[in-house]
Design an enzyme around this catalytic site. Structure first.
Site, PDB file in Angstrom:
ATOM      1  N   HIS A 278       7.790  -2.034   4.212  1.00 51.39           N
ATOM      2  CA  HIS A 278       6.855  -2.977   3.590  1.00 51.39           C
ATOM      3  C   HIS A 278       7.365  -3.442   2.229  1.00 51.39           C
ATOM      4  O   HIS A 278       8.322  -2.883   1.683  1.00 51.39           O
ATOM      5  CB  HIS A 278       5.457  -2.359   3.485  1.00 51.39           C
ATOM      6  CG  HIS A 278       5.415  -1.068   2.711  1.00 51.39           C
ATOM      7  ND1 HIS A 278       5.834   0.140   3.233  1.00 51.39           N
ATOM      8  CD2 HIS A 278       5.012  -0.801   1.444  1.00 51.39           C
ATOM      9  CE1 HIS A 278       5.676   1.088   2.331  1.00 51.39           C
ATOM     10  NE2 HIS A 278       5.186   0.551   1.218  1.00 51.39           N
TER      11      HIS A 278
ATOM     12  N   HIS B 290      10.814  -1.454   1.381  1.00 49.13           N
ATOM     13  CA  HIS B 290      11.043  -0.005   1.364  1.00 49.13           C
ATOM     14  C   HIS B 290      10.127   0.702   2.344  1.00 49.13           C
ATOM     15  O   HIS B 290       9.187   0.097   2.852  1.00 49.13           O
ATOM     16  CB  HIS B 290      10.787   0.555  -0.049  1.00 49.13           C
ATOM     17  CG  HIS B 290       9.335   0.471  -0.473  1.00 49.13           C
ATOM     18  ND1 HIS B 290       8.751  -0.703  -0.917  1.00 49.13           N
ATOM     19  CD2 HIS B 290       8.346   1.400  -0.490  1.00 49.13           C
ATOM     20  CE1 HIS B 290       7.485  -0.491  -1.202  1.00 49.13           C
ATOM     21  NE2 HIS B 290       7.199   0.783  -0.945  1.00 49.13           N
TER      22      HIS B 290
ATOM     23  N   ASP C  25       7.761   4.318   2.265  1.00 45.14           N
ATOM     24  CA  ASP C  25       7.326   5.343   1.326  1.00 45.14           C
ATOM     25  C   ASP C  25       7.933   6.674   1.784  1.00 45.14           C
ATOM     26  O   ASP C  25       8.095   6.911   2.973  1.00 45.14           O
ATOM     27  CB  ASP C  25       5.792   5.418   1.293  1.00 45.14           C
ATOM     28  CG  ASP C  25       5.180   4.135   0.717  1.00 45.14           C
ATOM     29  OD1 ASP C  25       5.887   3.380   0.020  1.00 45.14           O
ATOM     30  OD2 ASP C  25       3.974   3.894   0.968  1.00 45.14           O
TER      31      ASP C  25
ATOM     32  N   ARG D  81      -1.976  -9.626 -10.002  1.00 49.70           N
ATOM     33  CA  ARG D  81      -2.382  -8.702  -8.936  1.00 49.70           C
ATOM     34  C   ARG D  81      -2.172  -7.247  -9.360  1.00 49.70           C
ATOM     35  O   ARG D  81      -1.160  -6.916  -9.986  1.00 49.70           O
ATOM     36  CB  ARG D  81      -1.562  -8.993  -7.673  1.00 49.70           C
ATOM     37  CG  ARG D  81      -1.844  -8.071  -6.516  1.00 49.70           C
ATOM     38  CD  ARG D  81      -1.139  -8.568  -5.250  1.00 49.70           C
ATOM     39  NE  ARG D  81      -1.474  -7.749  -4.112  1.00 49.70           N
ATOM     40  CZ  ARG D  81      -0.740  -6.705  -3.698  1.00 49.70           C
ATOM     41  NH1 ARG D  81       0.379  -6.383  -4.319  1.00 49.70           N
ATOM     42  NH2 ARG D  81      -1.134  -6.007  -2.658  1.00 49.70           N
TER      43      ARG D  81
HETATM   44  C1  LIG Z   1       7.287  11.206  -4.935  1.00 55.33           C
HETATM   45  C2  LIG Z   1       7.670   9.958  -5.113  1.00 55.33           C
HETATM   46  C3  LIG Z   1       7.300   8.764  -4.232  1.00 55.33           C
HETATM   47  C4  LIG Z   1       7.930   7.603  -4.937  1.00 55.33           C
HETATM   48  C5  LIG Z   1       9.123   8.258  -5.577  1.00 55.33           C
HETATM   49  C6  LIG Z   1       8.528   9.508  -6.214  1.00 55.33           C
HETATM   50  C7  LIG Z   1       7.694   9.099  -7.462  1.00 55.33           C
HETATM   51  C8  LIG Z   1       7.280   7.624  -7.431  1.00 55.33           C
HETATM   52  C9  LIG Z   1       6.968   7.041  -6.032  1.00 55.33           C
HETATM   53  C10 LIG Z   1       7.136   5.514  -5.950  1.00 55.33           C
HETATM   54  C11 LIG Z   1       5.915   4.716  -6.380  1.00 55.33           C
HETATM   55  C12 LIG Z   1       6.171   3.205  -6.167  1.00 55.33           C
HETATM   56  C13 LIG Z   1       6.865   2.867  -4.855  1.00 55.33           C
HETATM   57  C14 LIG Z   1       8.023   3.842  -4.596  1.00 55.33           C
HETATM   58  C15 LIG Z   1       8.801   3.381  -3.356  1.00 55.33           C
HETATM   59  C16 LIG Z   1       8.851   3.981  -5.844  1.00 55.33           C
HETATM   60  O1  LIG Z   1       9.791   3.299  -6.164  1.00 55.33           O
HETATM   61  O2  LIG Z   1       8.322   5.025  -6.613  1.00 55.33           O
HETATM   62  C17 LIG Z   1       7.452   5.233  -4.491  1.00 55.33           C
HETATM   63  C18 LIG Z   1       8.380   6.396  -4.125  1.00 55.33           C
HETATM   64  C19 LIG Z   1       8.600   6.648  -2.648  1.00 55.33           C
HETATM   65  O3  LIG Z   1       7.670   6.737  -1.851  1.00 55.33           O
HETATM   66  O4  LIG Z   1       9.777   6.741  -2.297  1.00 55.33           O
HETATM   67  O1  LIG Z   2       1.323  -3.499  -4.012  1.00 55.86           O
HETATM   68  C1  LIG Z   2       1.392  -3.339  -2.797  1.00 55.86           C
HETATM   69  O2  LIG Z   2       0.711  -3.988  -1.996  1.00 55.86           O
HETATM   70  C2  LIG Z   2       2.370  -2.357  -2.207  1.00 55.86           C
HETATM   71  C3  LIG Z   2       2.661  -1.170  -3.106  1.00 55.86           C
HETATM   72  C4  LIG Z   2       3.598  -0.192  -2.497  1.00 55.86           C
HETATM   73  O3  LIG Z   2       4.187  -0.413  -1.461  1.00 55.86           O
HETATM   74  C5  LIG Z   2       3.863   1.101  -3.171  1.00 55.86           C
HETATM   75  O4  LIG Z   2       3.311   1.338  -4.270  1.00 55.86           O
HETATM   76  O5  LIG Z   2       4.628   1.896  -2.601  1.00 55.86           O
HETATM   77 FE   LIG Z   3       5.160   1.445  -0.687  1.00 56.34          FE
END
Ligand SMILES: C=C1C[C@]23C[C@H]1CC[C@H]2[C@@]12CCC[C@@](C)(C(=O)O1)[C@H]2[C@@H]3C(=O)O
Ligand SMILES: O=C(O)CCC(=O)C(=O)O
Ligand SMILES: [Fe+2]
Length: 342
Positions: free
Chosen positions: A281, A224, A226, A291
């Site tokens: 990533h 994905h 961020d 982990r």
């Molecule tokens: C404001 C955000 C940013 C989110 C969505 C929402 C709340 C939770 C975040 C995360 C956290 C974990 C990785 C991610 C990829 C996920 O699945 O939830 C993130 C996502 C994003 O960066 O898209």
């Molecule tokens: O656990 C990791 O190294 C990556 C976590 C991550 O990509 C995320 O929380 O968006």
């Molecule tokens: Fe991430």
């Protein structure tokens, strides 16, 4: 004792993680098709240092190095960042304390279908056929309500630690964004939009990847980018983060003691008019260790609009409300960025 049966593995619930404590063997639901590892073979020679720089924030050329790293990889590591080491260790131990609770206890603060905070599988889960070897806890601002449910008498230590860490992250984001955006020559108004303010969005995500009996067929957190502007990640001493580099494939980001990984998100990609890539990533798991990683996401106010900086003559993206971008992302995921290109 838990409240979960094997049938839960078959439901379409993308929020409740599998009960890692009581599973026996390696479920089909978590078995991903074998990856083509041939691209990773180049990894043996030492490209890692030249690939993702570890930047000393106290050094005079930090700003130049950060600019280069943002423009090339969209990711770098930082040391000498000013965040107290003891606090970083405390966040890690408090996170471990949380994930060590039973699944039944953790599910008392399960994220709701339309909610953003609490315990659960990552928000990106519905976009993948297979489940991830992951459980998370998402915090936005204060976590006192959830923490009180988990530890009616001993919630304070957890909350104080998470609050103190979020404050440190906010400061570090501020310093980093000044260095990242100054060379782009953005307006003062744009700078104020990007840097932390009372109405910015911030998310603290605690990630847990239990040790896995079959790590070569499991995925911790699937591929994905961020979504927000900038992310600060602590790998807590155990490798697992990988970035995708065009032409090279998936590369490990070595965990460096005391360092944070900083990466560009979709909104900074848009704001920089694609000058900075939003790095793709994922996180992989291992057989011997449980982990933990801690990610802090920073974004502009949800009600504000995102667009390429006015300094760019030919904007490559449309202007749209930040919250609209986030809803596009969680509807179309991988296609979201291309949907806002001009
Ligand atoms: C404001 C955000 C940013 C989110 C969505 C929402 C709340 C939770 C975040 C995360 C956290 C974990 C990785 C991610 C990829 C996920 O699945 O939830 C993130 C996502 C994003 O960066 O898209
Ligand atoms: O656990 C990791 O190294 C990556 C976590 C991550 O990509 C995320 O929380 O968006
Ligand atoms: Fe991430």
């Amino acid at each position: 004792m838990t409240t979960f049966s094997k049938n839960d593995l078959l439901t379409d619930d993308h929020i409740t993680p599998i009960d890692f404590e009581s599973i026996d063997g390696f479920p089909e639901s978590h078995s991903w098709p074998q990856f083509d590892e041939s691209l990773n073979k180049i990894q043996t020679h030492d490209l890692k240092d030249s690939l993702i720089p570890v930047i000393d924030l106290a050094s005079p050329n930090a700003k130049t190095l950060i600019s280069q790293a943002c423009g090339t990889w969209g990711v770098f590591q930082v040391v000498n960042h000013g965040v107290p080491f003891e606090l970083v260790k405390k966040v890690e131990s408090e996170s471990r304390r949380l994930f060590a609770l039973t699944t039944q206890e953790k599910c008392k603060v399960l994220r709701s279908v339309d909610g953003a905070t609490g315990y659960g599988s990552p928000k990106l889960s519905p976009f993948f056929d297979k489940r991830m070897w992951h459980e998370g806890f998402t915090i936005m601002g204060s976590c006192v309500d959830d923490a009180k449910v988990l530890w009616p008498h001993e919630y304070q230590r957890f909350c104080d630690t998470m609050d103190a860490y979020q404050n440190q992250m906010k400061q570090l984001i501020h310093n980093l964004l000044l260095m990242i955006l100054e060379p782009l020559d953005v307006t003062q108004e744009e700078m104020n939009w990007a840097i932390p303010a009372h109405d910015s969005q911030s998310v603290l995500q605690l990630n847990s990847y239990p040790s896995c009996p079959n790590p070569s067929q499991a995925v911790g957190l699937a591929s994905h980018t961020d979504s927000l502007l900038l992310t600060i990640l602590n790998q807590c001493g155990i490798d697992g983060l990988e970035i995708f580099v065009e032409g090279l494939g998936w590369r490990r980001v070595q965990s460096v003691e005391g360092a944070f990984v900083v990466n560009v998100g979709d909104l900074l990609h848009i704001f920089s008019n694609a000058r900075f890539p939003a790095v793709t990533h994922r996180a992989m798991v291992n057989q011997s260790e449980h982990r933990i990683s801690v990610a802090y996401f920073h974004g502009p106010p949800a009600e504000s609009r995102v667009a390429p900086s006015s300094k760019f003559q030919k904007p490559g993206f449309k202007s749209l409300p930040v919250k609209e971008y986030l809803s596009l992302k969680y509807k179309h995921f991988f296609e979201a960025l291309s949907l806002v290109r001009t």
